[in-house]
Design a protein around this motif. Sequence first.
Motif, PDB file in Angstrom:
ATOM      1  N   ASN A 467       0.808  -1.227   0.000  1.00  0.00           N
ATOM      2  CA  ASN A 467       0.000   0.000   0.000  1.00  0.00           C
ATOM      3  C   ASN A 467       0.837   1.270   0.000  1.00  0.00           C
ATOM      4  OD1 ASN A 467       0.944   0.327   2.637  1.00  0.00           O
ATOM      5  ND2 ASN A 467      -1.085   0.527   3.558  1.00  0.00           N
ATOM      6  N   ARG A 468       2.169   1.149  -0.147  1.00  0.00           N
ATOM      7  CA  ARG A 468       3.019   2.339  -0.130  1.00  0.00           C
ATOM      8  C   ARG A 468       2.870   3.142  -1.420  1.00  0.00           C
ATOM      9  NH1 ARG A 468       2.957  -0.215   4.503  1.00  0.00           N
ATOM     10  NH2 ARG A 468       4.812  -0.012   5.788  1.00  0.00           N
ATOM     11  N   VAL A 469       2.870   4.450  -1.265  1.00  0.00           N
ATOM     12  CA  VAL A 469       2.843   5.341  -2.420  1.00  0.00           C
ATOM     13  C   VAL A 469       4.215   5.305  -3.103  1.00  0.00           C
ATOM     14  CG1 VAL A 469       2.629   7.740  -3.158  1.00  0.00           C
ATOM     15  CG2 VAL A 469       1.090   6.835  -1.405  1.00  0.00           C
ATOM     16  N   PHE A 470       4.221   5.202  -4.428  1.00  0.00           N
ATOM     17  CA  PHE A 470       5.476   5.175  -5.189  1.00  0.00           C
ATOM     18  C   PHE A 470       5.571   6.493  -5.963  1.00  0.00           C
ATOM     19  CE2 PHE A 470       8.104   2.685  -8.550  1.00  0.00           C
ATOM     20  CZ  PHE A 470       9.267   3.147  -7.959  1.00  0.00           C
ATOM     21  N   ASP A 471       6.264   7.465  -5.377  1.00  0.00           N
ATOM     22  CA  ASP A 471       6.291   8.806  -5.965  1.00  0.00           C
ATOM     23  C   ASP A 471       7.704   9.296  -6.263  1.00  0.00           C
ATOM     24  OD1 ASP A 471       7.149   9.087  -3.396  1.00  0.00           O
ATOM     25  OD2 ASP A 471       5.645  10.558  -2.783  1.00  0.00           O
ATOM     26  N   GLU A 472       8.628   8.373  -6.479  1.00  0.00           N
ATOM     27  CA  GLU A 472       9.974   8.784  -6.861  1.00  0.00           C
ATOM     28  C   GLU A 472       9.948   9.405  -8.252  1.00  0.00           C
ATOM     29  OE1 GLU A 472      12.500   5.414  -6.664  1.00  0.00           O
ATOM     30  OE2 GLU A 472      12.111   5.001  -4.544  1.00  0.00           O
ATOM     31  N   ASP A 473      10.973  10.188  -8.570  1.00  0.00           N
ATOM     32  CA  ASP A 473      11.080  10.775  -9.906  1.00  0.00           C
ATOM     33  C   ASP A 473      11.118   9.669 -10.954  1.00  0.00           C
ATOM     34  OD1 ASP A 473      11.154  13.284  -8.823  1.00  0.00           O
ATOM     35  OD2 ASP A 473      13.335  13.469  -8.861  1.00  0.00           O
ATOM     36  N   GLY A 474      10.247   9.777 -11.933  1.00  0.00           N
ATOM     37  CA  GLY A 474      10.208   8.788 -12.999  1.00  0.00           C
ATOM     38  C   GLY A 474       9.518   7.492 -12.640  1.00  0.00           C
ATOM     39  N   ALA A 475       8.882   7.432 -11.464  1.00  0.00           N
ATOM     40  CA  ALA A 475       8.228   6.193 -11.025  1.00  0.00           C
ATOM     41  C   ALA A 475       6.989   5.918 -11.872  1.00  0.00           C
ATOM     42  CB  ALA A 475       7.839   6.309  -9.555  1.00  0.00           C
ATOM     43  N   PRO A 476       6.707   4.650 -12.167  1.00  0.00           N
ATOM     44  CA  PRO A 476       5.481   4.323 -12.912  1.00  0.00           C
ATOM     45  C   PRO A 476       4.250   4.584 -12.046  1.00  0.00           C
ATOM     46  CG  PRO A 476       6.563   2.323 -12.140  1.00  0.00           C
ATOM     47  CD  PRO A 476       7.505   3.454 -11.846  1.00  0.00           C
ATOM     48  N   ASP A 477       3.116   4.697 -12.694  1.00  0.00           N
ATOM     49  CA  ASP A 477       1.870   4.959 -11.983  1.00  0.00           C
ATOM     50  C   ASP A 477       1.509   3.772 -11.096  1.00  0.00           C
ATOM     51  OD1 ASP A 477      -0.424   6.388 -11.293  1.00  0.00           O
ATOM     52  OD2 ASP A 477      -1.614   5.414 -12.854  1.00  0.00           O
TER      53      ASP A 477
END
Length: 584
Positions: A467-477
């Motif tokens: 359930n972690r948000v993946f918001d790194e630069d260039g991260a996929p949706d």
Amino acid sequence: MTQGFAEEVVNRPLDTVEGKRVALDFAPYMKRHDGLMEEHRFVTPLDETIVGLCRPERFMRLVRRYMLFDGPHKKVARYQQVATVETLLKRTEERDAAGRRKGGVVWHTQGSGKSLTMVMLAKSIVMAHPQARIVIVTDRTDLDDQITKTFRATGQEPKRAATGENLLTLIEDMTPVVTTLIHKFRAGLNKRRVVDTSADIFVLVDESHRSQYGNLDSLHARMREVLPNACFIAFTGTPIAKKEKSTFAKFGDLVQPSYSMRDAVADKAVVPLLYEGREVVTDVDDEQIDRWFEVHTRDLSDDQRADLKRKMSRAREIEGVDSRLQSIAFDVGQHFLANFKGTGLKGQLAASSKRAAILLKKLFDEFGVVTTEVVISAPEMRESEDEVDEADDDLVRTFWRKMMERYGGEDAYNRTIVEQFKGPADPDIIIVVDKLLTGFDAPRNTVLYVARRLKEHGLLQAIARVNRVFDEDGAPDKPFGFIIDYTGVLKDLGDALASYDALQGFSPEDIASSVLAIRDEANKVPGAHAALLDVFKSVSNSFDAEAYARLLADEEIRVCQGIAESIFCGNGTGMGIPARRVGA
């Protein structure tokens, strides 16, 4: 903050110096500002927020106590973190008849920044009480390692207790910040007795529900024996079960605000979870296996089906593999290939035993569709209450010996594979039994394949891995985390929730609104599709791109389209659900 104070601030004229400074950057807007200030103006919600946040005493408090660097990333506390720390600071000023500071229980759902809340609390305690000492207690080596790294990444230098004896030495030396496993209090007292009676020791216990009651109750007593006057504050990411009511008795009342799954999803601090139950072949009836195979390969070409059938035939020859394991490995591989392979997102598979984990790895290697690694504990270590003793299993011992030879030790084995998994390269899937189902944060971890029974805390901990948000630069949706269930474990989610109290605002809806059935979401697609098509109904020639462009030049129509797309999004299937597997 009162309404009158906000009105006073927003209607106060700028002095000459302030006006000149503001005009340098905002000259085009000064005429409107001057006109606005000619008469008394109303206060807007944005005014209230800015005035409330930026009052000098509050703003400086936020900067000093609630901003920190987590490695190279600057982070600012969320509202529930600030409110919790402020509540605890006030509560710890209160004392009982024996002079001990009052503690409490913090319930913030997993993935919402609980470890950073602990760091901010420790920082604020030391700022308020320079003589304070902090002891951070966990019940698992991987969590002890994680919390130690979190503190170090934020600029603090905790001392990690290596043994029970070392823990007692650190306490005697009045070490400012110590991290330890709770078991080391008992190990230390088995060698010698140490008692520190200071009331300025603050003990922060992570995942308190596991180590403070039941068979481990004596561990809490040993901790109290060493630190009889300390202030104890418990942290948990899952609700307190009815049988664990003693947690409140040991630590104190629930600290407000609690922060549920529903709260975190609404704030976009975590992503909601989509659930799908899938069936696999459970016996060795060849006709049934063939029928199952045809259904699950209907989207493949004849050549692809023939190739997979050859691989499945070879897989049956792997010693000890039953049809259920073979079917799970095949289905997981096809599901991941169709939905996540090559996206940069990854998966985790929970196996029923170390032996099953190793056999699944062999099957994945045979099929050649996805790359996998296995992370387990040593053969003699039982990873869960339900696990059988595998210390004498030749397959497990042989695998473990190879891993130790390859990596040079257990720590390097765990660390290397976890670091690889957190990066964009192989492996696609990490296979575990119990290890890494709690306290493991990997934002690109998106799908959990459940091939073992889980219950209560174990269930709620495991599903939160994705359930972690993946918001790194260039991260996929990553709009959702996915739970693919091969055991029917989540169909009993209501039963799991029934074992928990309401906990002042917690209810089954808190989880029900965060774990959504894929089929229920897929059923929304026809209506959403119709709404989207309705936006373009005035276009007579469906092949005319210019007609679409001119239609969308109207801002009002674009807004309508945006509403439709917010419902009908992600790979053309709705709600971001992978296209090729919805309802499969």
